[in-house]
Design a protein around this motif. Structure first.
Motif, short mmCIF file in Angstrom:
data_model
loop_
_atom_site.label_atom_id
_atom_site.label_comp_id
_atom_site.label_asym_id
_atom_site.label_seq_id
_atom_site.Cartn_x
_atom_site.Cartn_y
_atom_site.Cartn_z
N ILE A 227 1.00 -1.19 0.07
CA ILE A 227 -0.21 0.01 -0.08
C ILE A 227 0.85 1.35 -0.07
CG2 ILE A 227 -1.88 1.43 1.22
CD1 ILE A 227 -1.60 -2.44 1.88
N GLU A 228 0.87 2.00 -1.26
CA GLU A 228 2.04 2.96 -1.43
C GLU A 228 1.05 4.35 -1.13
OE1 GLU A 228 3.43 2.80 -5.16
OE2 GLU A 228 4.57 0.74 -4.85
N ILE A 229 1.89 5.34 -0.67
CA ILE A 229 1.31 6.56 -0.39
C ILE A 229 0.36 7.09 -1.32
CG2 ILE A 229 3.38 8.09 -1.28
CD1 ILE A 229 2.75 9.57 1.13
N ALA B 269 6.14 2.98 0.10
CA ALA B 269 5.32 2.06 0.72
C ALA B 269 4.97 2.53 2.23
CB ALA B 269 6.03 0.83 0.90
N LEU B 270 3.69 2.39 2.63
CA LEU B 270 3.24 2.73 3.91
C LEU B 270 3.21 1.76 4.73
CD1 LEU B 270 0.89 5.93 3.07
CD2 LEU B 270 3.09 5.90 3.88
N ASP C 74 -5.17 8.70 -3.03
CA ASP C 74 -6.28 8.59 -4.03
C ASP C 74 -7.49 7.94 -3.33
OD1 ASP C 74 -4.70 9.64 -6.08
OD2 ASP C 74 -4.13 7.84 -6.76
N PHE C 75 -7.21 7.08 -2.49
CA PHE C 75 -8.55 6.38 -2.01
C PHE C 75 -8.97 7.14 -1.05
CE2 PHE C 75 -9.66 3.81 1.90
CZ PHE C 75 -10.96 2.93 1.14
N VAL C 76 -8.32 7.91 0.00
CA VAL C 76 -8.82 8.66 1.01
C VAL C 76 -9.64 9.98 0.34
CG1 VAL C 76 -8.26 10.13 2.95
CG2 VAL C 76 -7.39 7.94 2.72
N LYS C 77 -9.08 10.65 -0.56
CA LYS C 77 -9.51 11.67 -1.27
C LYS C 77 -10.91 11.39 -1.84
CE LYS C 77 -8.97 15.60 -4.52
NZ LYS C 77 -8.08 16.16 -5.09
#
Length: 100
Positions: free
Chosen positions: A41-43, A78-79, A48-51
């Motif tokens: 899970i990359e930044i 990567a987060l 993109d998902f959160v927004k």
């Protein structure tokens, strides 16, 4: 990164037990943001998902909320990792190597 711009209300929902931004950030880090399903899970995937999710949920609740990111994203950071998906991918590659 912030939940909304300075002129917007950041939506809180009892059903989420968090603010909408926090809820979707956590969901993204748990793997739902993994757009290419590679287990990493990359930044930029999280952003993109959160927004997208926060904006849509707020709109559905009659609120305008747009998360804000200041600065630049660098690809490939990567987060977190989805361990189950990584193991699944590794098993698939191992099986493919045996077949060859």
């Amino acid at each position: 990164i912030s939940a909304s711009d300075g002129k917007q209300e950041s939506l809180e929902l009892d059903e989420y037990r968090h603010g909408v931004f926090t809820y979707y950030l956590l969901e993204g880090l748990r793997g739902k943001a993994d757009a290419n399903r590679d287990g990493v899970i990359e930044i930029e995937e999280v952003w993109d998902f959160v927004k997208r999710q926060v904006t849509a949920k707020a709109r559905a609740e009659g609120n305008t909320q747009t998360p804000v990111l200041q600065g630049a994203l660098t690809a490939g950071i990567a987060l977190t990792f989805d361990k189950a998906r990584l193991e699944q991918t590794e098993q698939k590659h191992a099986t493919e190597q045996k077949i060859r």
